[in-house]
Design a protein around this motif. Structure first.
Motif, short mmCIF file in Angstrom:
data_model
loop_
_atom_site.label_atom_id
_atom_site.label_comp_id
_atom_site.label_asym_id
_atom_site.label_seq_id
_atom_site.Cartn_x
_atom_site.Cartn_y
_atom_site.Cartn_z
N LYS A 67 0.83 -1.23 0.12
CA LYS A 67 -0.04 -0.11 0.14
C LYS A 67 0.69 1.40 0.12
N GLU A 68 2.14 1.35 0.66
CA GLU A 68 2.86 2.36 0.64
C GLU A 68 4.00 2.04 -0.62
N TYR A 69 4.47 3.13 -1.45
CA TYR A 69 5.13 3.14 -2.38
C TYR A 69 6.08 4.19 -2.50
N VAL A 70 7.08 3.99 -3.24
CA VAL A 70 8.32 5.18 -3.35
C VAL A 70 7.73 6.07 -4.26
N ALA A 71 7.37 7.34 -3.61
CA ALA A 71 6.93 8.53 -4.51
C ALA A 71 8.01 9.42 -5.22
N GLY A 72 9.10 9.31 -4.47
CA GLY A 72 10.25 10.21 -4.83
C GLY A 72 11.24 9.94 -3.60
N PHE A 73 12.24 11.03 -3.86
CA PHE A 73 13.39 10.68 -2.88
C PHE A 73 14.16 12.32 -2.91
N ASP A 74 14.62 12.50 -1.67
CA ASP A 74 15.73 13.67 -1.21
C ASP A 74 16.92 12.99 -0.72
N ILE A 75 17.84 13.85 -1.09
CA ILE A 75 19.35 13.74 -0.47
C ILE A 75 19.54 14.53 0.56
N LEU A 76 20.19 14.35 1.71
CA LEU A 76 20.45 15.26 2.60
C LEU A 76 22.04 15.07 3.26
N GLU A 77 22.26 16.26 3.65
CA GLU A 77 23.46 16.45 4.26
C GLU A 77 23.43 16.60 5.47
N CYS A 78 23.57 15.88 6.55
CA CYS A 78 23.34 15.89 7.96
C CYS A 78 24.48 15.66 8.73
N ASP A 79 24.73 16.03 9.86
CA ASP A 79 25.79 15.75 10.84
C ASP A 79 25.63 14.33 11.61
N THR A 80 24.28 14.39 11.84
CA THR A 80 23.85 12.98 12.67
C THR A 80 22.70 12.34 11.68
N LEU A 81 22.55 11.04 12.50
CA LEU A 81 21.07 10.35 11.98
C LEU A 81 19.77 11.12 12.73
N GLU A 82 20.05 11.33 13.62
CA GLU A 82 18.93 12.32 14.37
C GLU A 82 18.76 13.46 13.71
N GLU A 83 19.59 14.29 13.12
CA GLU A 83 19.38 15.41 12.32
C GLU A 83 18.47 14.96 11.03
N ALA A 84 18.92 14.03 10.32
CA ALA A 84 18.24 13.45 9.28
C ALA A 84 16.77 12.76 9.57
N ILE A 85 16.50 12.24 10.86
CA ILE A 85 15.27 11.94 11.12
C ILE A 85 14.57 12.86 11.47
N GLU A 86 15.03 14.00 12.14
CA GLU A 86 14.12 15.45 12.51
C GLU A 86 13.57 15.99 11.02
N ALA A 87 14.78 15.89 10.21
CA ALA A 87 14.30 16.62 8.78
C ALA A 87 12.95 15.92 8.08
N ALA A 88 13.16 14.44 8.02
CA ALA A 88 12.24 13.59 7.52
C ALA A 88 10.95 13.51 8.28
N ALA A 89 10.94 13.74 9.78
CA ALA A 89 9.69 14.09 10.28
C ALA A 89 8.91 15.42 9.90
N LYS A 90 9.45 16.28 9.51
CA LYS A 90 8.96 17.74 9.13
C LYS A 90 8.30 17.59 7.51
N HIS A 91 8.71 16.27 7.01
CA HIS A 91 8.25 16.33 5.50
C HIS A 91 6.79 16.16 5.52
N PRO A 92 5.94 16.67 4.77
CA PRO A 92 4.55 16.55 4.75
C PRO A 92 3.97 15.22 4.53
N VAL A 93 4.76 14.59 3.56
CA VAL A 93 4.42 13.27 3.33
C VAL A 93 4.35 12.23 4.56
#
Length: 333
Positions: A67-93
């Motif tokens: 039911k879930e599918y890859v609709a797109g992708f983004d490449i991030l440059e972050c200092d830590t995994l926590e920073e990347a997770i925080e950015a992901a959590a703010k994505h509207p999708v």
């Protein structure tokens, strides 16, 4: 560190109240966090390619029916995994679907490689070793002699053969590295004459500057290849891939034809973190966004004439030949 965000849609959820994506893209771009990304066409436009016993098996649709599918992708440059997770959590999708966060393999020294390449060019030019000089350039690099522009290895070889040994002094050297290319700009003095040189490592491979190719009157189409590996299969690092003849022959083909325009080799699925936001709660799950017999091990962005050429290329990828699959999806343009 670089991280891949696989943006995963879910058409069973109501997206009418979802915030627009553009402010998220703009904010992370302004902060230098978001490096690159693409929205993909819907799964109905996907074609999955597998090769079994020499037969190319083509299936309409994505590599896994979920039911879930890859609709797109983004490449991030972050200092830590926590920073990347925080950015992901703010994505509207993330509020209606999921965001899979996966680190890149980071054991490649792209900047060091391009600096070593420049040093090799300097030494080869000083020695007048034409073959070493030519080996530093891309196959379709351009030679300019007496105002005439000629492209290709033979043109470069003839140009250097007429020059002989050259003293090459590097006055300035800057390197930019992103998810798919290392690009250097050098200001050099050759026998007392300053000249600007552009050095480039397509797909982090040893070659110098080239130009976009024109096909069929300049018309090309962009596709993303989702490289899928069987769960439990052998995990190869980039260094191991570079020594594997199955991959080196494929890499040589796509490089010589200038087909791949970007991409990434991802860490194993066990290193993935999937982010969902429901209400005010951020839900984290270790592992990929779906549990299936295959998982996405990497992404290639290609430019080809049409879907048939994209499928033909996918059918020669070692993943398709080695028990996995390659999902071919048009980029939303």
């Amino acid at each position: 560190m670089k991280y891949m965000l696989l943006v995963c849609g879910d058409d069973t959820n109501d997206a009418s109240g979802m915030a627009p994506v553009e402010p998220w893209v703009e904010e992370l771009g302004d902060r230098g966090v978001r490096q690159h990304g693409h929205r993909l066409a819907l799964p109905a436009d996907a074609v999955t390619v597998r090769v079994r016993g020499g037969e190319v098996l083509r299936t309409d649709g994505p590599f896994a029916e979920t039911k879930e599918y890859v609709a797109g992708f983004d490449i991030l440059e972050c200092d830590t995994l926590e920073e990347a997770i925080e950015a992901a959590a703010k994505h509207p999708v993330a509020t209606i679907g999921a965001m899979e966060v996966r680190p890149f393999w980071e054991d490649e020294d792209a900047e060091g490689e391009i600096r070593r390449l420049d040093a090799e060019l300097t030494d080869a030019a000083r020695a007048g070793d034409v073959e070493r000089v030519v080996a530093c350039y891309a196959r379709d690099a351009e030679a300019v002699e007496n105002g005439r522009h000629r492209r290709g290895v033979e043109a470069l070889r003839k140009a250097w053969e007429t020059v002989g040994p050259v003293t090459r002094e590097v006055l300035e050297f800057r390197v930019h590295v992103d998810e798919s290319i290392a690009f250097g700009h050098a200001l050099v003095r050759t026998d007392g004459k300053p000249a600007a040189r552009h050095h480039r490592l397509p797909q982090r491979r040893t070659a110098l500057a080239d130009r976009p190719r024109a096909r069929h009157g300049g018309h090309v189409m962009k596709y993303v290849l989702l490289i899928c590996t069987p769960v439990g299969g052998a995990e190869l690092s980039p260094a191991e891939i570079a020594e594997d003849p199955r991959f080196t022959s494929y890499i040589e083909e796509v490089r010589s034809r200038d087909l791949v325009k970007g991409g990434a080799r991802l860490r194993p699925a066990s290193d993935a973190t999937t982010v969902r936001v429901r209400g005010d709660e951020v839900l984290l799950t270790d592992g990929p966004f779906i549990e299936s017999k295959e998982y996405i091990a990497g992404i290639d962005i290609i430019e080809v004439a049409d879907l048939d050429e994209a499928i033909s290329l996918a059918s020669r990828h070692p993943a398709a030949l080695g028990g996995g699959s390659v999902e071919v999806r048009p980029v939303w343009e």
